[in-house]
Design an enzyme around this catalytic site. Structure first.
Site, short mmCIF file in Angstrom:
data_model
loop_
_atom_site.label_atom_id
_atom_site.label_comp_id
_atom_site.label_asym_id
_atom_site.label_seq_id
_atom_site.Cartn_x
_atom_site.Cartn_y
_atom_site.Cartn_z
N HIS A 118 -4.20 11.20 -11.33
CA HIS A 118 -3.34 11.39 -10.15
C HIS A 118 -2.28 12.39 -10.61
O HIS A 118 -1.52 12.10 -11.51
CB HIS A 118 -2.65 10.06 -9.86
CG HIS A 118 -2.86 9.52 -8.51
ND1 HIS A 118 -4.06 8.99 -8.10
CD2 HIS A 118 -2.02 9.38 -7.45
CE1 HIS A 118 -3.93 8.54 -6.85
NE2 HIS A 118 -2.70 8.78 -6.44
N ASP A 137 -5.15 13.26 -3.95
CA ASP A 137 -4.39 12.33 -4.77
C ASP A 137 -5.17 11.95 -6.02
O ASP A 137 -4.62 11.82 -7.10
CB ASP A 137 -4.05 11.06 -3.97
CG ASP A 137 -5.28 10.35 -3.42
OD1 ASP A 137 -6.31 11.02 -3.20
OD2 ASP A 137 -5.23 9.13 -3.20
N GLU A 147 -1.79 7.49 -12.19
CA GLU A 147 -1.11 7.23 -10.93
C GLU A 147 0.17 6.42 -11.15
O GLU A 147 1.18 6.64 -10.50
CB GLU A 147 -2.06 6.43 -10.02
CG GLU A 147 -1.47 6.01 -8.69
CD GLU A 147 -2.52 5.39 -7.78
OE1 GLU A 147 -3.53 4.85 -8.30
OE2 GLU A 147 -2.34 5.45 -6.55
N ARG A 200 -11.87 7.13 -6.77
CA ARG A 200 -12.08 5.92 -5.97
C ARG A 200 -12.40 6.28 -4.52
O ARG A 200 -12.55 7.45 -4.18
CB ARG A 200 -10.84 5.03 -6.06
CG ARG A 200 -9.61 5.62 -5.40
CD ARG A 200 -8.41 4.71 -5.62
NE ARG A 200 -7.22 5.27 -5.01
CZ ARG A 200 -6.00 5.13 -5.52
NH1 ARG A 200 -5.82 4.49 -6.65
NH2 ARG A 200 -4.96 5.63 -4.89
N ASP A 201 -12.46 5.28 -3.67
CA ASP A 201 -12.80 5.55 -2.27
C ASP A 201 -11.55 6.05 -1.54
O ASP A 201 -11.05 5.42 -0.63
CB ASP A 201 -13.35 4.28 -1.61
CG ASP A 201 -12.40 3.10 -1.77
OD1 ASP A 201 -11.46 3.17 -2.59
OD2 ASP A 201 -12.61 2.09 -1.07
N GLU A 202 -11.06 7.19 -1.99
CA GLU A 202 -9.87 7.78 -1.38
C GLU A 202 -9.98 9.30 -1.43
O GLU A 202 -10.43 9.92 -0.50
CB GLU A 202 -8.60 7.28 -2.08
CG GLU A 202 -7.34 7.67 -1.32
CD GLU A 202 -6.21 6.68 -1.46
OE1 GLU A 202 -6.33 5.71 -2.21
OE2 GLU A 202 -5.17 6.89 -0.80
N TRP A 207 6.71 13.07 2.29
CA TRP A 207 5.29 13.43 2.47
C TRP A 207 5.22 14.59 3.47
O TRP A 207 4.75 15.68 3.15
CB TRP A 207 4.50 12.21 2.94
CG TRP A 207 3.95 11.39 1.80
CD1 TRP A 207 2.64 11.28 1.44
CD2 TRP A 207 4.68 10.61 0.85
NE1 TRP A 207 2.52 10.49 0.32
CE2 TRP A 207 3.74 10.06 -0.06
CE3 TRP A 207 6.02 10.32 0.64
CZ2 TRP A 207 4.12 9.25 -1.13
CZ3 TRP A 207 6.39 9.51 -0.42
CH2 TRP A 207 5.46 8.98 -1.29
N ASP A 255 2.01 13.86 -2.58
CA ASP A 255 1.59 14.22 -3.92
C ASP A 255 1.60 15.75 -4.07
O ASP A 255 2.03 16.29 -5.08
CB ASP A 255 0.18 13.69 -4.21
CG ASP A 255 0.04 12.20 -3.88
OD1 ASP A 255 0.57 11.77 -2.84
OD2 ASP A 255 -0.61 11.47 -4.65
C1 BGC Z 1 -2.34 7.56 -2.70
C2 BGC Z 1 -1.09 8.29 -3.02
C3 BGC Z 1 -0.33 8.49 -1.76
C4 BGC Z 1 0.05 7.14 -1.33
C5 BGC Z 1 0.95 7.11 -0.16
C6 BGC Z 1 -1.98 6.23 -2.17
O1 BGC Z 1 -3.09 5.48 -1.82
O2 BGC Z 1 -3.20 7.47 -3.79
O3 BGC Z 1 -1.08 9.12 -4.01
O4 BGC Z 1 0.69 9.40 -1.78
O5 BGC Z 1 -1.10 6.33 -1.11
O6 BGC Z 1 1.29 5.85 0.11
#
Ligand code: BGC
Length: 912
Positions: free
Chosen positions: A782, A481, A761, A485-487, A547, A494
């Site tokens: 994003h 995504d 994003e 960041r912490d992700e 998703w 996506d």
């Molecule tokens: C992500 C997204 C993702 C979404 C789903 C986010 O934190 O960055 O791109 O699809 O959460 O809820």
């Protein structure tokens, strides 16, 4: 008379030779000369070029050999002349392929003009280790703290080679990241290896040709291990060690001597390790700390005294989860030099790379031992011009370098982390910071660029660049995504939104082959698809509509783009399990209630609560039901492609039933759809959920909504990818252009006008007043909204698929008077396709390039066929196959070749 015939014969022969066809771009399983193939039927593709138009292959012949000279005894497959037009993905059908063996191949073809090509240039593939038994080495593990963020262990082993060396391969994988070096040099140029997969089910290994690194006599092999995705922090909570807490290494060097004997040097308990190396901290989110004073000179060279190092533990893990790498490696792809070095109003020293990028900087520094240079990373500056990192959330994203000192320049790049940034702040740099001290190193999966798009609107061109940069930064072995960041997770929604656009910009076939297998591996037994792949969330809550549908949408899309049925074959059970899961949930109602967790994520919401404008909310249950229908439809079509007749009928019937129920539940007789949002109309029209009679009415409701918002969109992640397609397919191309060219929020060009160099994003990541959106979720890289890209290629420039793999091409540009020209190119499996138009002085020019072994229909917008010139001459039969007027357009069928069409148009140019 006889001599006349002889002369005639000579003329014909000479003529044929003068008009040659040749072959280029040979690939094996979508890659060029891959090393480490893991199965017995690699698929071979080639491209044809030649003089003249309308070239079609009629036959081909392949030969495969263990030697590049194709000597008789070395041949393992001679296909003979096969009468077939197939030039892509033809499976190897020769003798059984051996582990670790290189195979050379060539192809020749015959075309529809009786011409025979020469043998193509030689290509090769090399087999990997085909069976778990081929792994002679054993897993080894350094003993280390079971805490997070440990120093990177270093492991080593010395060995001797006594004979002349012919070739050496290194096969390697690890738990955590690895970097292997041999006699002081890094093996290969891949980074972040072994990549990211559902490790306990699929762990990739890499193969390197390291012949040049090994010498006759004493040698040393060393490895550093980083936490990586395997044991590092992932996700937002305290979530680390997802696959295991212990780092480990498995590798073997296979040394083939000149006398054809072989020796294996692999990991075993004779290896030694230390935890006291220079990488004192490494973490994907937090960065890397390198203390150069702790470097251990000569540790990966022979003759080093490792008597103080400790013995590793040998370990046992199942070897059958180790898989060949089918994707392209993550590598350093390009470098960016700072465009500006400056101090912020508060005095922070900042270098601006000029582009939001992903990777790291290469630091060059000279100074005293112990001096500490701290580099932080940010995507944007705030409205006061200050360095802004709040949107990185808990990711420290810091690289710290502690100098070893002395007069020499010290050069450092981190190994086991990456950052998403445009700006770096530099603290503690001794002396004056110059651009060459902090060069940006751009890192991503090395996908071959395949598309270009350009038009007369400079903002749209910047949008295209932003889309490509969004793809670079988020295709790092997994489609993520965001990269900062912490992700940085493989969010499925996506990926489904963006995969078609991604496939235009770069060759993503190998990338999705790999990731879709991760998806199948991590899919729950009941068919749910985890929110992210690889599944690090593991809440056991699974699927959300739009998703989970990546399970059907991505394989179908890849099949369409690359003409590769294996995407469908390999994913079929995953696709089916997903649809069956929904079917079960929906039951007899055929309405999937509660199936949408995220809805139309990040749809437009007015800035102020008092605002009278409605938001873009779409009922989540309705969204879920629409995706239920769509995935059933895609599954039915897939079943048809695979000859599964019963499934085709079964899922088509489900589609029809869901459609019927959807109409009863959510659609009024006037074509109004519940929620009355843009996304509601977009999905219903796109997924063919309305009776024909209601389509124009629903389209009108959609257009009214857009007009009511003064030509603004209100869609989120699910509606946005299809918004402009739905408009242009339903006679509203100029409204689609209104949206594309809209410069104020919410729109694609608003971020561009705000200076974005990647896709944001949120539509308003930075608001018109330059303040930022919610720090809790505000990435500036994003790719999801970049999904407009495929509409630009397919509709604005007009490169569309007529049959899977572009075997049949539709050139169907839809111009708009607000653009003077648009053009795009796409390197398909058959070769380069291009389409471009220019409107000038009442005339339209359309330039087209069609690759050999394909057919195309060119639809000239607003053309009267009787007034069309081709390459300057009024169109007649001969060079083209057919031509006619259909409605407001001219239709022309052509074979391969380059074509230039011109014709008069009334201004403004038609757009529907
Ligand atoms: C992500 C997204 C993702 C979404 C789903 C986010 O934190 O960055 O791109 O699809 O959460 O809820």
């Amino acid at each position: 008379m006889r001599s006349f015939f002889a002369a005639f014969f000579l003329f014909v022969t000479f003529g044929l030779h003068a008009q040659k066809i040749s072959l280029y771009d040979l690939s094996t399983d979508h890659r060029t000369n891959p090393i480490g193939i893991g199965h017995q039927a690699p698929r071979l593709s080639w491209k044809i070029r030649g003089e003249g138009r309308d070239i079609m292959q009629q036959a081909y012949q392949i030969r495969v050999s263990t030697r590049a000279d194709f000597s008789k005894t070395s041949l393992v497959w001679e296909s003979g002349k096969i009468n077939s037009a197939e030039s892509i993905l033809q499976p190897y059908k020769g003798k059984a392929l051996g582990s670790a063996t290189r195979y050379y191949w060539q192809v020749k073809v015959w075309d529809n003009k009786n011409r025979e090509s020469a043998w193509s240039p030689v290509a090769f593939w090399e087999m990997g280790l085909l069976s778990p038994d081929d792994w002679k080495a054993s897993w080894i593990e350094p003993v280390h703290d079971t805490l997070q963020k440990i120093p990177a262990p270093m492991l080593r082993k010395e060995f001797n080679t006594k004979k002349k060396i012919a070739s050496v391969r290194l096969y390697v994988t690890s738990h955590g990241f690895y970097e292997v070096s041999i006699n002081g040099k890094k093996a290969g140029d891949e980074v972040l290896t072994p990549g990211w997969t559902a490790y306990q089910k699929r762990l990739q290994y890499q193969v390197y040709d390291v012949t040049n690194l090994i010498q006759q006599g004493p040698n040393a092999i060393g490895a550093m291990l980083g936490d990586g995705w395997y044991r590092g922090q992932l996700g937002w909570t305290i979530n680390w060690g997802v696959w295991g807490k212990q780092l480990g290494l498995l590798c073997q060097l296979q040394i083939t001597y000149a006398d054809a004997t072989m020796e294996i040097v692999g990991t075993d308990n004779s290896w030694k390790f230390t935890n006291d190396g220079p990488i004192v901290m490494n973490s994907i989110y937090d960065g890397e700390t390198y203390d150069a004073r702790k470097e251990i000179a000569g540790w990966d060279k022979p003759g080093f005294d490792d008597s103080k190092w400790k013995a590793v533990n040998a370990a046992t893990y199942p070897l059958d989860v180790i898989v060949a790498t089918e994707t392209v490696p993550v590598q350093r792809i390009q470098e960016l030099k700072p465009v500006r070095i400056f101090r912020t109003p508060k005095g922070t020293l900042v270098a601006d790379l000029g582009q939001n990028m992903v990777g790291w900087v290469r630091l060059r520094v000279r100074g005293n031992a112990g001096a500490r240079v701290v580099i932080k990373h940010a995507e944007v500056l705030d409205k006061f011009g200050e360095f802004y990192t709040a949107n990185l959330r808990d990711a420290d994203a810091t690289m710290t370098y502690i100098l070893k000192g002395g007069n020499a320049e010290e050069v450092y790049e981190p190994r086991f982390t990456f950052f998403g940034f445009r700006y770096v702040s530099v603290e503690g740099f001794p002396g004056e910071l110059k651009p060459e001290n902090v060069i940006g190193v751009v890192v991503h999966s090395n996908m071959t660029p395949s598309g270009t798009f350009e038009c007369s609107n400079l903002l749209v061109n910047q949008l295209q660049r932003n889309i490509v940069w969004g793809q670079k930064g988020n295709f790092v072995d997994v489609p993520t995504d965001c990269p900062q960041r912490d992700e940085r997770l493989g969010w499925t929604g996506d990926a489904q939104a963006f995969c078609r656009t991604a496939a235009f910009n770069m060759n993503v076939a190998p990338f999705f082959v790999k990731w879709l297998k991760d998806l199948s591996a991590d899919q729950y037994p009941d068919g749910r698809v985890p929110f992210v792949i690889p599944d690090v969330i593991r809440q056991n809550s699974g699927t959300s509509a739009g998703w989970g549908d990546v399970a059907t949408i991505a394989p179908w899309t890849m099949y369409q783009v690359f003409g590769d049925k294996k995407f469908l074959e390999d994913q079929y059970s995953s696709m089916k399990a997903y649809v069956d899961y929904i079917h079960k949930k929906a039951g007899e109602s055929y309405i999937w209630k509660g199936g949408s967790v995220f809805g139309d994520w990040l749809y437009y919401k007015p800035q102020m609560e008092s605002h009278t404008e409605p938001d873009g909310y779409t009922n989540p249950d309705m969204i879920a039901t629409m995706f239920y229908a769509y995935s059933s439809k895609l599954l039915s079509r897939t079943a048809r492609e695979l000859g599964k007749i019963e499934d085709e009928a079964k899922y088509e019937a489900i589609f029809k039933k869901v459609k019927e129920v959807f109409n009863q539940e959510y659609v009024s007789p006037s074509g109004r759809i519940a929620s009355d949002s843009q996304t509601a109309y977009v999905l219903a029209l796109m997924f063919d959920l309305l009776p024909d009679g209601l389509r124009p009415k629903a389209t009108q409701h959609l257009v009214n909504d857009i007009k009511g918002r003064r030509n603004h969109l209100s869609t989120g992640f699910l509606g946005t990818p299809y918004l402009c397609h739905v408009l242009s397919e339903n006679g509203q191309t100029s409204v689609a252009f209104d949206l594309l060219l809209q410069e104020s929020y919410p729109s694609w060009l608003f971020p561009v006008k705000m200076g974005a160099t990647t896709i944001w994003e949120r539509w308003d990541g930075q608001r018109p007043d330059s303040t930022f959106q919610d720090v809790g979720m505000n990435s500036f890289n994003h790719y999801a909204y970049g999904a407009i890209g495929d509409w630009m290629y397919r509709v604005v420039a007009g490169i569309e698929i007529g049959a899977p793999g572009y075997r049949i091409i539709r050139i169907q540009p839809k111009p708009d008077a607000r653009l003077q020209y648009a053009k795009a190119s796409y390197e398909s499996m058959y070769g380069k396709i291009s389409s471009g138009w220019e409107a000038k002085d009442g005339a339209m020019t359309v330039n087209v390039m069609i690759p050999a072994n394909t057919q195309a229909v060119v639809i000239l917008p607003g053309a009267d066929i009787s007034k069309v010139n081709m390459n300057g001459v009024r169109l007649t039969t001969g060079p083209v196959k057919t031509f006619s007027n259909q409605g407001e357009n001219a239709y022309i069928e052509v074979g391969s070749g380059e074509y230039n069409f011109t014709y008069p148009v009334t201004v403004p140019a038609p757009s529907n």
